[in-house]
Write a protein that holds these residues in place. Structure first.
Motif, PDB file in Angstrom:
ATOM      1  N   ALA A 164      27.748   9.639 -38.606  1.00 56.16           N
ATOM      2  CA  ALA A 164      27.011   8.441 -38.203  1.00 56.16           C
ATOM      3  C   ALA A 164      27.749   7.189 -38.667  1.00 56.16           C
ATOM      4  CB  ALA A 164      25.599   8.474 -38.785  1.00 56.16           C
ATOM      5  N   ASP A 165      28.191   7.197 -39.908  1.00 52.99           N
ATOM      6  CA  ASP A 165      28.893   6.041 -40.459  1.00 52.99           C
ATOM      7  C   ASP A 165      30.265   5.866 -39.823  1.00 52.99           C
ATOM      8  OD1 ASP A 165      26.808   5.591 -42.518  1.00 52.99           O
ATOM      9  OD2 ASP A 165      27.554   7.501 -43.290  1.00 52.99           O
ATOM     10  N   LEU A 166      30.944   6.969 -39.575  1.00 55.37           N
ATOM     11  CA  LEU A 166      32.257   6.886 -38.929  1.00 55.37           C
ATOM     12  C   LEU A 166      32.133   6.194 -37.575  1.00 55.37           C
ATOM     13  CD1 LEU A 166      34.950   9.670 -38.781  1.00 55.37           C
ATOM     14  CD2 LEU A 166      34.388   8.334 -36.755  1.00 55.37           C
ATOM     15  N   MET A 167      31.159   6.628 -36.776  1.00 48.01           N
ATOM     16  CA  MET A 167      31.064   6.077 -35.428  1.00 48.01           C
ATOM     17  C   MET A 167      30.494   4.665 -35.429  1.00 48.01           C
ATOM     18  SD  MET A 167      32.123   6.870 -32.502  1.00 48.01           S
ATOM     19  CE  MET A 167      32.446   8.608 -32.831  1.00 48.01           C
ATOM     20  N   LEU A 168      29.490   4.417 -36.258  1.00 44.48           N
ATOM     21  CA  LEU A 168      28.934   3.067 -36.310  1.00 44.48           C
ATOM     22  C   LEU A 168      29.975   2.056 -36.773  1.00 44.48           C
ATOM     23  CD1 LEU A 168      25.417   3.867 -37.802  1.00 44.48           C
ATOM     24  CD2 LEU A 168      25.830   2.748 -35.596  1.00 44.48           C
ATOM     25  N   SER A 169      30.720   2.389 -37.809  1.00 41.71           N
ATOM     26  CA  SER A 169      31.711   1.434 -38.313  1.00 41.71           C
ATOM     27  C   SER A 169      32.885   1.289 -37.352  1.00 41.71           C
ATOM     28  CB  SER A 169      32.203   1.854 -39.699  1.00 41.71           C
ATOM     29  OG  SER A 169      32.863   3.104 -39.661  1.00 41.71           O
ATOM     30  N   SER A 170      33.185   2.342 -36.607  1.00 46.12           N
ATOM     31  CA  SER A 170      34.217   2.231 -35.580  1.00 46.12           C
ATOM     32  C   SER A 170      33.796   1.231 -34.513  1.00 46.12           C
ATOM     33  CB  SER A 170      34.476   3.602 -34.950  1.00 46.12           C
ATOM     34  OG  SER A 170      35.335   3.486 -33.835  1.00 46.12           O
ATOM     35  N   VAL A 171      32.551   1.317 -34.092  1.00 45.11           N
ATOM     36  CA  VAL A 171      32.024   0.381 -33.098  1.00 45.11           C
ATOM     37  C   VAL A 171      31.960  -1.037 -33.669  1.00 45.11           C
ATOM     38  CG1 VAL A 171      29.923  -0.220 -31.845  1.00 45.11           C
ATOM     39  CG2 VAL A 171      30.783   2.126 -31.773  1.00 45.11           C
ATOM     40  N   LEU A 172      31.630  -1.149 -34.943  1.00 42.75           N
ATOM     41  CA  LEU A 172      31.536  -2.475 -35.558  1.00 42.75           C
ATOM     42  C   LEU A 172      32.889  -3.169 -35.654  1.00 42.75           C
ATOM     43  CD1 LEU A 172      28.881  -1.854 -38.360  1.00 42.75           C
ATOM     44  CD2 LEU A 172      28.599  -3.180 -36.252  1.00 42.75           C
ATOM     45  N   LYS A 173      33.974  -2.420 -35.518  1.00 41.89           N
ATOM     46  CA  LYS A 173      35.291  -3.054 -35.465  1.00 41.89           C
ATOM     47  C   LYS A 173      35.382  -3.993 -34.266  1.00 41.89           C
ATOM     48  CE  LYS A 173      38.828  -0.250 -36.179  1.00 41.89           C
ATOM     49  NZ  LYS A 173      39.464  -0.689 -37.444  1.00 41.89           N
ATOM     50  N   ILE A 174      34.734  -3.621 -33.170  1.00 39.97           N
ATOM     51  CA  ILE A 174      34.723  -4.481 -31.984  1.00 39.97           C
ATOM     52  C   ILE A 174      34.001  -5.783 -32.307  1.00 39.97           C
ATOM     53  CG2 ILE A 174      34.073  -4.653 -29.553  1.00 39.97           C
ATOM     54  CD1 ILE A 174      33.905  -1.543 -29.562  1.00 39.97           C
ATOM     55  N   ALA A 175      32.842  -5.666 -32.956  1.00 38.29           N
ATOM     56  CA  ALA A 175      32.077  -6.856 -33.330  1.00 38.29           C
ATOM     57  C   ALA A 175      32.870  -7.743 -34.277  1.00 38.29           C
ATOM     58  CB  ALA A 175      30.756  -6.438 -33.974  1.00 38.29           C
ATOM     59  N   ASP A 176      33.558  -7.122 -35.206  1.00 37.51           N
ATOM     60  CA  ASP A 176      34.345  -7.894 -36.170  1.00 37.51           C
ATOM     61  C   ASP A 176      35.460  -8.658 -35.474  1.00 37.51           C
ATOM     62  OD1 ASP A 176      35.074  -8.553 -38.956  1.00 37.51           O
ATOM     63  OD2 ASP A 176      36.851  -7.345 -38.537  1.00 37.51           O
ATOM     64  N   ARG A 177      36.147  -8.010 -34.544  1.00 36.05           N
ATOM     65  CA  ARG A 177      37.243  -8.659 -33.823  1.00 36.05           C
ATOM     66  C   ARG A 177      36.738  -9.833 -32.984  1.00 36.05           C
ATOM     67  NH1 ARG A 177      42.291  -6.455 -32.628  1.00 36.05           N
ATOM     68  NH2 ARG A 177      41.912  -5.354 -34.584  1.00 36.05           N
ATOM     69  N   LEU A 178      35.489  -9.754 -32.539  1.00 35.53           N
ATOM     70  CA  LEU A 178      34.896 -10.804 -31.708  1.00 35.53           C
ATOM     71  C   LEU A 178      34.121 -11.835 -32.525  1.00 35.53           C
ATOM     72  CD1 LEU A 178      33.606  -8.456 -28.878  1.00 35.53           C
ATOM     73  CD2 LEU A 178      35.374 -10.209 -28.587  1.00 35.53           C
ATOM     74  N   ASP A 179      34.214 -11.741 -33.855  1.00 33.38           N
ATOM     75  CA  ASP A 179      33.516 -12.665 -34.765  1.00 33.38           C
ATOM     76  C   ASP A 179      31.998 -12.602 -34.603  1.00 33.38           C
ATOM     77  OD1 ASP A 179      35.938 -13.631 -35.849  1.00 33.38           O
ATOM     78  OD2 ASP A 179      36.151 -15.066 -34.206  1.00 33.38           O
ATOM     79  N   ASP A 185      25.509 -10.053 -43.210  1.00 34.42           N
ATOM     80  CA  ASP A 185      26.206  -9.737 -44.459  1.00 34.42           C
ATOM     81  C   ASP A 185      26.119  -8.259 -44.819  1.00 34.42           C
ATOM     82  OD1 ASP A 185      26.747 -12.409 -44.554  1.00 34.42           O
ATOM     83  OD2 ASP A 185      25.268 -12.879 -46.101  1.00 34.42           O
ATOM     84  N   ALA A 186      24.945  -7.660 -44.631  1.00 36.37           N
ATOM     85  CA  ALA A 186      24.783  -6.248 -44.985  1.00 36.37           C
ATOM     86  C   ALA A 186      25.655  -5.363 -44.096  1.00 36.37           C
ATOM     87  CB  ALA A 186      23.320  -5.833 -44.877  1.00 36.37           C
ATOM     88  N   LEU A 187      25.739  -5.695 -42.818  1.00 40.31           N
ATOM     89  CA  LEU A 187      26.591  -4.919 -41.919  1.00 40.31           C
ATOM     90  C   LEU A 187      28.061  -5.084 -42.278  1.00 40.31           C
ATOM     91  CD1 LEU A 187      25.153  -5.254 -38.284  1.00 40.31           C
ATOM     92  CD2 LEU A 187      24.994  -3.324 -39.867  1.00 40.31           C
ATOM     93  N   GLN A 188      28.450  -6.282 -42.667  1.00 40.74           N
ATOM     94  CA  GLN A 188      29.839  -6.491 -43.064  1.00 40.74           C
ATOM     95  C   GLN A 188      30.192  -5.645 -44.279  1.00 40.74           C
ATOM     96  OE1 GLN A 188      31.392 -10.569 -43.148  1.00 40.74           O
ATOM     97  NE2 GLN A 188      29.603 -11.236 -41.999  1.00 40.74           N
ATOM     98  N   ARG A 189      29.306  -5.619 -45.261  1.00 37.48           N
ATOM     99  CA  ARG A 189      29.577  -4.813 -46.459  1.00 37.48           C
ATOM    100  C   ARG A 189      29.603  -3.328 -46.122  1.00 37.48           C
ATOM    101  NH1 ARG A 189      25.912  -8.660 -48.596  1.00 37.48           N
ATOM    102  NH2 ARG A 189      24.188  -7.158 -48.428  1.00 37.48           N
ATOM    103  N   TYR A 190      28.679  -2.909 -45.277  1.00 39.17           N
ATOM    104  CA  TYR A 190      28.610  -1.502 -44.859  1.00 39.17           C
ATOM    105  C   TYR A 190      29.879  -1.095 -44.117  1.00 39.17           C
ATOM    106  CZ  TYR A 190      27.210   2.314 -41.689  1.00 39.17           C
ATOM    107  OH  TYR A 190      27.151   3.472 -40.960  1.00 39.17           O
ATOM    108  N   ALA A 191      30.273  -1.907 -43.148  1.00 32.13           N
ATOM    109  CA  ALA A 191      31.471  -1.588 -42.375  1.00 32.13           C
ATOM    110  C   ALA A 191      32.701  -1.538 -43.270  1.00 32.13           C
ATOM    111  CB  ALA A 191      31.659  -2.612 -41.258  1.00 32.13           C
ATOM    112  N   GLN A 192      32.805  -2.478 -44.197  1.00 35.09           N
ATOM    113  CA  GLN A 192      33.976  -2.515 -45.066  1.00 35.09           C
ATOM    114  C   GLN A 192      34.050  -1.280 -45.948  1.00 35.09           C
ATOM    115  OE1 GLN A 192      36.274  -5.212 -44.726  1.00 35.09           O
ATOM    116  NE2 GLN A 192      37.470  -3.564 -45.665  1.00 35.09           N
TER     117      GLN A 192
END
Length: 227
Positions: A164-179, A185-192
Motif C-alpha cells: 500500500a505504501d509503495l504504491m501510494l508513495s509512487s503515485v505521490l511522486k507525480i503530485a510532488d513533481r507538479l507541486d 505536510d503529513a503526506l509529504q512526511r509520509y511520502a519521504q
C-alpha cells in the motif's frame, strides 16, 4: 531470471517516475534479482510486444515458465504475494493493504495524471489556463481525503511498510513533481519516509542512469506520443 521492460529515454519531467520503477522497487525490497530489457517506441508498437502487453506500455515482467505479467500494480502485488513480503500477516489487514494499493491507482493517480496532461501536453495557453484550476482542485480534493485517511500513522496499514505504501508513495511522486503536495505536510512526511527506503533510492538511481545514458533520438518520443 526475472526480466522487466523499461524505456530507454523519457523527457526530464518523467525521469524517476516511469512505472517500471515500481517493479524495480518491489523486486529490490524482496531481494529478487532481475534484468532490464530496454525498449524504444517502435518496439512498443511491435506485434510481438503487443502480444505480451496489449496497450504497448512498460513495464512487463517476464519470467521463464510463467505468463508475462503487465500493469505495475498487478505485478507489485504478485511479487509481494509470492515472496510473502510487504503484506500484513493478519488477513483483514492484508486485504486492506490491497485495497489501498488499488485506491492509489484508481482514485489518486488518475486525478494527478489529469493535472500532468494539462501541465505537460496541453500546448494551447488558453486551454491550459481554463483547465488547470479545475483539475488542480479535484486532485487536491483527493489528496486531502488521502491525508485524512492516513491520519498520524507512520504507514497506511499496520505497523510496517507494505505494498500500500509503495504504491501510494509512487503515485505521490507525480503530485510532488507538479507541486501539488504543498500544504499537505503529513503526506509529504509520509511520502519521504517511503522514498528514503534504500530499495527505492536504488531503483530510482538505476532508472535515471539509464535515461541519462540515452539520447532523445534513441527513444523517438515523438513517435511514442502519437501511438
Amino acid at each position: 531470471m526475472i526480466r522487466i521492460t523499461a524505456l530507454k529515454w523519457v523527457p526530464p519531467f518523467a525521469a524517476g517516475q516511469v512505472r517500471d520503477h515500481r517493479l524495480r522497487w518491489v523486486l529490490r525490497e524482496v531481494g529478487w534479482p532481475y534484468e532490464v530489457r530496454l525498449l524504444d517506441a517502435p518496439t512498443l508498437k511491435s506485434p510481438d510486444y503487443r502480444h505480451a502487453q496489449p496497450f504497448g506500455q512498460v513495464p512487463v515482467l517476464e519470467e521463464d515458465g510463467r505468463p508475462t505479467l503487465f500493469e505495475s500494480g498487478a505485478v507489485v502485488l504478485d511479487v509481494a504475494m509470492r515472496a510473502n513480503r510487504l503484506l500484513p500477516e493478519d488477513p483483514g489487514q492484508r486485504s486492506l493493504a490491497i485495497c489501498w494499493l488499488v485506491a492509489a491507482l484508481n482514485s489518486i493517480e488518475p486525478a494527478l495524471m489529469n493535472v500532468a496532461e494539462v501541465a505537460y501536453f496541453t500546448r494551447d495557453e488558453a486551454q491550459q489556463a481554463a483547465r488547470r484550476p479545475v483539475v488542480d482542485a479535484f486532485a487536491r480534493q483527493r489528496l486531502d481525503a488521502l491525508q485524512g485517511a492516513l491520519g498520524d500513522r507512520t504507514w497506511m496499514v499496520g505497523d510496517d511498510f507494505s505494498v500500500a505504501d509503495l504504491m501510494l508513495s509512487s503515485v505521490l511522486k507525480i503530485a510532488d513533481r507538479l507541486d501539488l503536495l504543498e500544504g499537505f505536510d503529513a503526506l509529504q512526511r509520509y511520502a519521504q519516509r517511503c522514498w528514503d527506503r534504500p530499495a527505492h533510492r536504488e531503483a530510482i538511481a538505476e532508472q535515471c542512469a539509464t535515461i541519462d545514458a540515452h539520447a532523445q533520438v534513441d527513444m523517438r518520443y515523438d513517435a511514442l506520443k502519437t501511438g
